[in-house]
Every structure is written in C-alpha cells, then in structure tokens.
Design an enzyme around this catalytic site. Sequence first.
Site, PDB file in Angstrom:
ATOM      1  N   CYS A   2      40.547  42.833  35.865  1.00  0.00           N
ATOM      2  CA  CYS A   2      40.245  43.806  36.932  1.00  0.00           C
ATOM      3  C   CYS A   2      40.238  45.222  36.380  1.00  0.00           C
ATOM      4  CB  CYS A   2      41.268  43.699  38.058  1.00  0.00           C
ATOM      5  SG  CYS A   2      41.237  42.123  38.911  1.00  0.00           S
ATOM      6  N   ARG A  31      36.488  36.809  42.541  1.00  0.00           N
ATOM      7  CA  ARG A  31      35.792  38.099  42.543  1.00  0.00           C
ATOM      8  C   ARG A  31      34.477  37.908  43.294  1.00  0.00           C
ATOM      9  NH1 ARG A  31      38.509  40.678  38.610  1.00  0.00           N
ATOM     10  NH2 ARG A  31      39.628  39.249  37.234  1.00  0.00           N
TER      11      ARG A  31
END
Length: 230
Positions: free
Chosen positions: A69, A146
């Site tokens: 991330c 995601r």
Amino acid sequence: MCVVMPQSSDMAQGMDHALPPAPPCAGLRIGDLAPDFEARSTIGPVRLSAYRGRWLVLFSHPADFTPVCTTEFVALAREAAAFAARDCALMALSVDSLFSHFAWLRMIRDRFGVEVRFPILEDPTLVIARAFGMVSPQDSNSAAVRTTFFIDPQGVIRAMNCYPANLGRSVPEMLRILGALQAIDARGTLAPANWQPGEPMLKAPSHDLDEVYGAADMTGWFLSHSEGED
Ligand code: BEZ
C-alpha cells in the site's frame, strides 16, 4: 458518519447471512450508478456525489502502514498531476482511522518526499466497502482486496478491477484505463488491446449487410481503425 444509498437489489440480498459468502468485487457492475456516501477524510468531509461532473477513481487499500500500500500511495501521489490533467479526482478508502491515515501520510512525506493530497476516507464499519463489494457482506474484518472503480462524470461505474492484497496496482494502467474511457466517450470508438493514448482506435462494427458484402476485405466491416488519433 457515513450514509450509503445502495442502488442494486444484489446488495440487499447480500446482507442475508444465509447466503454463501460473495467474493470481493461482486457487489456492483459496470453501468451501475455508484452508491452515494458521506465520510470523514484526510481533506475533510467528502460526499461522492459532490464529484459529479468530473471523473473519479475510487480505490480501496487493505491497510495503512503496509508495504505494498505504501508503494501504491507514493506512486499515485507522484502521478497525481496526470490524473488532474484528465480532470479526474482520486479518492482512497480503508478501514483505518483518520488519525492512522494522517500518521501514515506524514511518514510517507518524510520518508519518500511526496505529499498525498487526495482524500483518504475512513470506513471503520465497512459500510462503504460493503456497498461497493470491496469486501464480502459477511466479512467482519478489513482484509480487503484492492478494488478500483472508474466513475464517470455522471456518477456511473465504467470500469473496475480487483487485485489481491499482495499485488500492487499499476498506476500507468490506471491512467491508461482512464484515458481509454475518455477517448471512447469523446470519439465513439473502441480501444484495442494494449491501446495507449495517441494510438489509433477501432471503429464500431457495422450492423449493415451491404457494408459486410461491400467491405474491401473480409475483416474490414468489423475490424478497422478509426480516423485520427486520441
Ligand atoms: C501490503 O500492502 O503490503 C499488504 C496489505 C495487507 C496484507 C498484505 C500486504
């Protein structure tokens, strides 16, 4: 506080715990109106519908302070101007608190020299993530995949994708998808495989039998480039 207005009957069914778990990314479909919501974010309160009139890339990430991330946010912040040049806003979302987001952004700025200025929303109850199918309706934790939604200026979901937690997204591919959708809308054309901005696009195929028989070669009526470039 979040207010979500689900648009599809699938989502209402998904709240029934008798159903088998839905896979992530199963909540909404291309062509659906994105559910509206209001949430706290790193730039103040945001409401999705306030972004009408612009393109929006809404994306979830599994957690702050995680390696993949962090690389995604650094990459996106570095390309923020390229999204802005396409009149597209970025909006991120995770279950982490607003103060976790702030601390992570400060760390990213100090370590990587880039300021994330697009909003990161907090979704502590997963109400937004569930409405968008970012997590299964039955999930009680945020081990979310995601997901990325490309939302057009009318608020309609035009494309979406879903990656596992251990695979980072490609920012060039996000920009390519955005550019392709915008070129398709502007010119009524089709984007071929591996299309990049500036390259020729394809014409929509003919529905007319005379054009099928009249085409110069066997593929000309359904597979041909459009005039000009993006
Ligand atoms: C990461 O961003 O590195 C990550 C997040 C959640 C699970 C695994 C990896």
